[in-house]
Design a protein around this motif. Structure first.
Motif, PDB file in Angstrom:
ATOM      1  N   ARG A 153       1.097  -1.110   0.203  1.00  0.00           N
ATOM      2  CA  ARG A 153       0.132   0.010   0.001  1.00  0.00           C
ATOM      3  C   ARG A 153       1.073   1.586   0.272  1.00  0.00           C
ATOM      4  O   ARG A 153      -0.099   2.875  -0.243  1.00  0.00           O
ATOM      5  CB  ARG A 153      -1.424   0.073   1.051  1.00  0.00           C
ATOM      6  CG  ARG A 153      -2.054  -1.277   1.592  1.00  0.00           C
ATOM      7  CD  ARG A 153      -2.773  -0.655   2.434  1.00  0.00           C
ATOM      8  NE  ARG A 153      -3.556  -2.637   2.576  1.00  0.00           N
ATOM      9  CZ  ARG A 153      -4.356  -2.804   3.502  1.00  0.00           C
ATOM     10  NH1 ARG A 153      -4.289  -1.551   4.596  1.00  0.00           N
ATOM     11  NH2 ARG A 153      -4.808  -3.502   3.859  1.00  0.00           N
ATOM     12  N   TYR A 154       1.746   1.040   0.254  1.00  0.00           N
ATOM     13  CA  TYR A 154       3.070   1.980   0.046  1.00  0.00           C
ATOM     14  C   TYR A 154       4.217   1.764  -0.833  1.00  0.00           C
ATOM     15  O   TYR A 154       4.721   1.552  -1.215  1.00  0.00           O
ATOM     16  CB  TYR A 154       4.205   2.338   1.910  1.00  0.00           C
ATOM     17  CG  TYR A 154       3.077   2.247   2.812  1.00  0.00           C
ATOM     18  CD1 TYR A 154       2.100   2.655   3.226  1.00  0.00           C
ATOM     19  CD2 TYR A 154       3.294   1.502   3.772  1.00  0.00           C
ATOM     20  CE1 TYR A 154       1.234   3.200   4.812  1.00  0.00           C
ATOM     21  CE2 TYR A 154       1.885   1.281   5.148  1.00  0.00           C
ATOM     22  CZ  TYR A 154       1.096   2.553   5.111  1.00  0.00           C
ATOM     23  OH  TYR A 154       0.933   2.350   6.802  1.00  0.00           O
ATOM     24  N   PRO A 155       4.234   3.490  -1.110  1.00  0.00           N
ATOM     25  CA  PRO A 155       5.707   3.071  -2.075  1.00  0.00           C
ATOM     26  C   PRO A 155       7.011   2.702  -2.172  1.00  0.00           C
ATOM     27  O   PRO A 155       7.319   2.337  -0.895  1.00  0.00           O
ATOM     28  CB  PRO A 155       5.266   4.667  -2.301  1.00  0.00           C
ATOM     29  CG  PRO A 155       5.056   5.358  -1.791  1.00  0.00           C
ATOM     30  CD  PRO A 155       4.166   4.737  -0.532  1.00  0.00           C
ATOM     31  N   LEU A 156       7.827   2.539  -3.366  1.00  0.00           N
ATOM     32  CA  LEU A 156       8.353   1.185  -3.444  1.00  0.00           C
ATOM     33  C   LEU A 156       9.137   1.973  -4.339  1.00  0.00           C
ATOM     34  O   LEU A 156       9.154   2.125  -5.350  1.00  0.00           O
ATOM     35  CB  LEU A 156       8.540  -0.219  -3.729  1.00  0.00           C
ATOM     36  CG  LEU A 156       6.627  -1.286  -2.974  1.00  0.00           C
ATOM     37  CD1 LEU A 156       6.805  -2.668  -4.138  1.00  0.00           C
ATOM     38  CD2 LEU A 156       7.755  -1.503  -1.739  1.00  0.00           C
ATOM     39  N   SER A 157      10.848   2.239  -3.788  1.00  0.00           N
ATOM     40  CA  SER A 157      11.789   3.029  -4.365  1.00  0.00           C
ATOM     41  C   SER A 157      13.373   1.444  -4.326  1.00  0.00           C
ATOM     42  O   SER A 157      13.151   1.017  -3.115  1.00  0.00           O
ATOM     43  CB  SER A 157      11.801   4.068  -3.616  1.00  0.00           C
ATOM     44  OG  SER A 157      12.633   3.489  -2.792  1.00  0.00           O
ATOM     45  N   ASP A 158      13.856   2.104  -4.885  1.00  0.00           N
ATOM     46  CA  ASP A 158      15.154   1.655  -5.133  1.00  0.00           C
ATOM     47  C   ASP A 158      15.078  -0.247  -5.226  1.00  0.00           C
ATOM     48  O   ASP A 158      15.684  -1.114  -4.656  1.00  0.00           O
ATOM     49  CB  ASP A 158      16.025   1.330  -3.426  1.00  0.00           C
ATOM     50  CG  ASP A 158      16.179   3.675  -3.421  1.00  0.00           C
ATOM     51  OD1 ASP A 158      16.804   4.009  -4.227  1.00  0.00           O
ATOM     52  OD2 ASP A 158      16.090   3.678  -2.544  1.00  0.00           O
ATOM     53  N   VAL A 159      14.001  -0.532  -5.797  1.00  0.00           N
ATOM     54  CA  VAL A 159      14.117  -2.230  -6.515  1.00  0.00           C
ATOM     55  C   VAL A 159      15.685  -2.880  -6.904  1.00  0.00           C
ATOM     56  O   VAL A 159      15.711  -2.080  -8.340  1.00  0.00           O
ATOM     57  CB  VAL A 159      12.962  -2.134  -7.022  1.00  0.00           C
ATOM     58  CG1 VAL A 159      12.485  -3.597  -7.300  1.00  0.00           C
ATOM     59  CG2 VAL A 159      11.558  -1.952  -5.916  1.00  0.00           C
ATOM     60  N   GLU A 160      16.077  -3.790  -6.423  1.00  0.00           N
ATOM     61  CA  GLU A 160      16.881  -4.601  -6.417  1.00  0.00           C
ATOM     62  C   GLU A 160      16.338  -5.919  -6.687  1.00  0.00           C
ATOM     63  O   GLU A 160      15.800  -6.323  -5.864  1.00  0.00           O
ATOM     64  CB  GLU A 160      17.744  -4.427  -5.203  1.00  0.00           C
ATOM     65  CG  GLU A 160      19.509  -4.562  -6.456  1.00  0.00           C
ATOM     66  CD  GLU A 160      20.716  -4.534  -5.387  1.00  0.00           C
ATOM     67  OE1 GLU A 160      21.357  -4.869  -4.715  1.00  0.00           O
ATOM     68  OE2 GLU A 160      19.810  -4.123  -4.021  1.00  0.00           O
ATOM     69  N   ARG A 161      17.100  -6.672  -7.762  1.00  0.00           N
ATOM     70  CA  ARG A 161      17.299  -8.068  -8.365  1.00  0.00           C
ATOM     71  C   ARG A 161      17.918  -8.669  -7.249  1.00  0.00           C
ATOM     72  O   ARG A 161      19.368  -7.444  -7.699  1.00  0.00           O
ATOM     73  CB  ARG A 161      17.334  -8.665  -9.664  1.00  0.00           C
ATOM     74  CG  ARG A 161      16.275  -7.665 -10.484  1.00  0.00           C
ATOM     75  CD  ARG A 161      16.296  -8.132 -11.695  1.00  0.00           C
ATOM     76  NE  ARG A 161      16.442  -8.809 -12.124  1.00  0.00           N
ATOM     77  CZ  ARG A 161      15.275 -10.120 -13.232  1.00  0.00           C
ATOM     78  NH1 ARG A 161      14.213  -9.302 -12.969  1.00  0.00           N
ATOM     79  NH2 ARG A 161      15.486 -11.397 -12.955  1.00  0.00           N
TER      80      ARG A 161
END
Length: 298
Positions: A153-161
């Protein structure tokens, strides 16, 4: 050797072995996955312990009855605190509700939409559309890597595989932007474990442990199917709080015997934890309500 003496020695030896397994499973050899097998089902050693007590009673062996008190006491010391030490306290208005679910063949996680953050494993072309239809309306922020997904429900950032050593990415790291500050989330599905084949699981667990130890985040979550139980000595190396109520078994779903599905935390105070039987999956889901700790010291 008199028959009675042999009987007593046998019963006492079996009792000593059970007690040693309960208090020091780490001393077992890793060969063939034996340590992991015993560690994953460690609470169930109460069954052979009680059977041993019954044999000693039927055989009228005083030595056996005295000896079997050792594994009984060991089980009580190891597991009774876990059975009575449950997350408690009223959650604050800032509490974060999280869940993790191995979807199995036909799970959609639609029973978990009350959680603000949901980690899923075994996300495939077969179920991806149904999972998205169930979660997207309530969780507009999504990150997926291979068969692992994170809905929020909250923003996601800096997504890393993350490739934890399997040769392909089956994990991700992301920053969850909550009203009380950023939270680092690892959504993971560690390598599978089979009898006589634990290399993949051990390799991925070591890699995850190294990443977590080097991660500077004060508030951190690890959500997923780690293919290892809470009672597996290898899991303790992560040095995170394993949030659960009681033993919290999740697999197999119809009659859970162990807990490969985990909510591990740093910088949170657990307020509640549950296990849910969700249709379509061979795993039960794990959920938790967490209060952010105001002042975190690493």
């Amino acid at each position: 050797m008199p028959h009675g003496t042999f009987r007593d020695i046998t019963l006492a030896s079996a009792a000593a072995l059970l007690a040693a397994l309960l208090v020091a499973p780490r001393l077992l050899p890793e060969t063939g996955g034996f340590r992991q097998l015993v560690g994953s089902f460690l609470p169930w050693l109460i069954v052979p312990t009680l059977l041993l007590a019954l044999v000693a009673l039927c055989a009228a062996s005083k030595v056996g009855l005295v000896a079997v008190t050792a594994p009984i006491l060991a089980w009580v010391v190891v597991f009774v605190p876990e059975l009575v030490d449950r997350p408690h306290g009223e959650p604050s208005a800032d509490a974060l509700r999280v869940a993790t679910q191995n979807l199995g063949a036909d799970g959609t996680a639609d029973e978990l939409t009350d959680a603000a953050v949901i980690s899923v494993q075994e996300l495939t072309d077969r179920n991806r559309t149904a999972v998205a239809a169930a979660l997207d309306p309530h969780h507009p922020h999504v990150a997926t890597v291979g068969t692992v997904g994170l809905w929020s429900r909250y923003p996601l950032s800096d997504v890393e595989r993350l490739d934890l050593g399997q040769g392909w990415a089956r994990a991700l790291r992301a920053t969850l932007e909550t009203p009380t500050g950023d939270v680092t989330v690892y959504a993971v599905h560690l390598g599978s474990i089979r009898f006589n084949d634990t290399d993949a699981r051990n390799r991925t667990l070591r890699t995850l442990t190294d990443l977590v130890h080097r991660d500077p985040a004060d508030r951190l979550l690890v959500l997923g199917d780690l293919n290892t139980a809470s009672t597996d000595p290898e899991l303790s190396a992560l040095a995170l709080h394993d949030v659960r109520s009681g033993l919290g078994f999740t697999w197999p779903a119809d009659f859970p015997l162990t807990r490969p599905d985990h909510i591990l935390t740093r910088g949170f105070t657990p307020r509640a934890a549950t296990v849910r039987h969700t249709p379509g999956s061979d795993h039960r889901a794990a959920t938790a309500t967490l209060d952010p700790t105001p002042h975190v010291s690493r």
